[in-house]
Design an enzyme around this catalytic site. Structure first.
Site, PDB file in Angstrom:
ATOM      1  N   ARG A 239       7.260  -5.139  -2.854  1.00 30.32           N
ATOM      2  CA  ARG A 239       6.807  -3.767  -3.065  1.00 30.32           C
ATOM      3  C   ARG A 239       5.843  -3.729  -4.251  1.00 30.32           C
ATOM      4  NH1 ARG A 239       8.231  -2.742   1.354  1.00 30.32           N
ATOM      5  NH2 ARG A 239       9.666  -1.132   2.086  1.00 30.32           N
ATOM      6  N   GLU A 268      -0.498   2.968  -1.793  1.00 31.40           N
ATOM      7  CA  GLU A 268      -0.622   2.602  -0.375  1.00 31.40           C
ATOM      8  C   GLU A 268      -0.657   3.858   0.477  1.00 31.40           C
ATOM      9  OE1 GLU A 268       2.253  -0.183   1.039  1.00 31.40           O
ATOM     10  OE2 GLU A 268       1.965  -1.549  -0.626  1.00 31.40           O
ATOM     11  N   HIS A 286      -0.255  -4.507   3.497  1.00 33.92           N
ATOM     12  CA  HIS A 286       1.185  -4.336   3.752  1.00 33.92           C
ATOM     13  C   HIS A 286       1.522  -4.646   5.220  1.00 33.92           C
ATOM     14  CE1 HIS A 286       5.028  -2.127   2.295  1.00 33.92           C
ATOM     15  NE2 HIS A 286       5.338  -2.987   3.260  1.00 33.92           N
TER      16      HIS A 286
HETATM   17  C1  DGY Z   1       9.882  -3.236   5.147  1.00 33.55           C
HETATM   18  O1  DGY Z   1      10.552  -3.357   6.180  1.00 33.55           O
HETATM   19  O2  DGY Z   1      10.393  -2.875   4.087  1.00 33.55           O
HETATM   20  C2  DGY Z   1       8.442  -3.535   5.247  1.00 33.55           C
HETATM   21  O3  DGY Z   1       7.828  -3.450   4.017  1.00 33.55           O
HETATM   22  C3  DGY Z   1       7.766  -2.641   6.251  1.00 33.55           C
HETATM   23  O4  DGY Z   1       8.059  -1.333   6.008  1.00 33.55           O
END
Ligand code: DGY
Length: 320
Positions: A239, A268, A286
């Site tokens: 993240r 994002e 992402h």
């Molecule tokens: C997750 O599953 O957390 C990925 O980042 C996609 O959302």
């Protein structure tokens, strides 16, 4: 018995939508956009359940305005930092996620970022495409070879464990920092560091694989960047909240951090224009879990959780 009504906030892959339509009365937006707080609140009035992605945020005062009709939010993601689990529980709303099914795909992207950052993939690709590749020279585009180097994984959960196994294919020596040391039956021949500083000062490449929490916001910051070895590489498939991007940019500009591979950003969608100016940063939008197989598996896992809930069972991935 009539089908429960399910709001599916984003347009999921075809096999997932087919199954959703088979088993639920499905509501969706006509286009595929990130739903605002007011749209989510309105949607909660007409749904027993919502199937959401990490793009939809269930945090803050909006939670008290959700309808009592809404009983479960099934995430199409493993990360749930966009959901206030306690507040949703207090409101009587169950929350589930989709662990396991995206570990392989995300680990693939971690390896891609590691290689892309180390071997200067952005610069190389740009050189060929833009027509500025006019010469070949022994000192041209020399990068960092990851084979046999030390990899430090922060967060040895499901994704971290797959990254460790893939890295062994590159003869990397795997180190990790985690809340606790894992038994050898779970992860073999990986060296545990009980402090972050010990890990950061040992390894050549750092891979972030932990969930984003309040405690680890800006885990990578001026202090921890300084603890990293000079010339090391940072990879983030977890993240954006984990990284102080201004501090990273400074460390990249000074050369203390040689390169970075990033799939996640503070902002994002969009990313960070200041990171985009740097040639030594290899970036993706992402897409850790973005394969046909994995996106189907995530959708099915979210639907499994919903099916279990509406059958009166505890969903296998209940979080709150
Ligand atoms: C997750 O599953 O957390 C990925 O980042 C996609 O959302």
């Amino acid at each position: 018995m009539s089908k429960p009504t399910l709001w599916v906030t984003r347009h999921l892959t075809d096999p997932v939508m087919e199954r959703a339509h088979r088993d639920y009365h499905v509501l969706q937006t006509a286009d595929d956009h990130v739903m605002s707080f007011s749209e989510l609140i309105a949607a909660s009035q007409e749904a027993d359940a919502m199937l959401i992605c990490h793009s939809e945020h269930f945090v803050g005062p909006m939670i008290s305005r959700l309808s009592d009709r809404l009983k479960i939010v099934a995430n199409h993601s493993v990360g749930v930092d966009h959901c206030d689990l306690n507040a949703l529980r207090s409101k009587g709303i169950s929350v589930t996620n989709t662990p396991d099914v995206l570990s392989d795909a995300t680990a693939e992207i971690a390896m891609l970022l590691m290689l892309g950052a180390s071997r200067r993939a952005y610069e190389g690709d740009n050189m060929v495409r833009s027509g500025i590749w006019k010469d070949w020279a022994p000192k041209m585009m020399n990068g960092f070879q990851i084979t046999g180097k030390k990899l430090g994984i922060i967060g040895m959960g499901r994704v971290g464990q797959v990254v460790a196994r893939r890295a062994k294919g590159f003869d990397m020596e795997v180190h990790y920092h985690n809340r606790k040391k894992l038994p050898d039956t779970v992860i073999t021949s990986a060296i545990y560091h009980d402090s972050l500083e010990s890990l950061l000062s040992t390894v050549d490449v750092v891979s972030l694989n932990c969930p984003a929490t309040e405690e680890n916001h800006n885990l990578i910051n001026p202090e921890t960047l300084a603890q990293m070895k000079a010339g090391s590489i940072l990879v983030n498939t977890a993240r954006g909240a984990l990284v102080d991007e201004d501090a990273l940019i400074e460390a990249l500009n000074s050369g203390h951090i040689r390169a970075a591979g990033l799939d996640c950003f503070k902002n994002e969608p969009g990313g960070n224009p200041k990171l985009s100016e740097l040639q030594q940063v290899f970036m993706l939008p992402h897409i850790g879990s973005a394969t046909d197989d994995t996106r189907a598996a995530m959708g099915f896992r979210a639907l499994d959780n919903l099916d279990q809930f509406f059958a009166g069972k505890t969903p296998q991935d209940l979080l709150n």
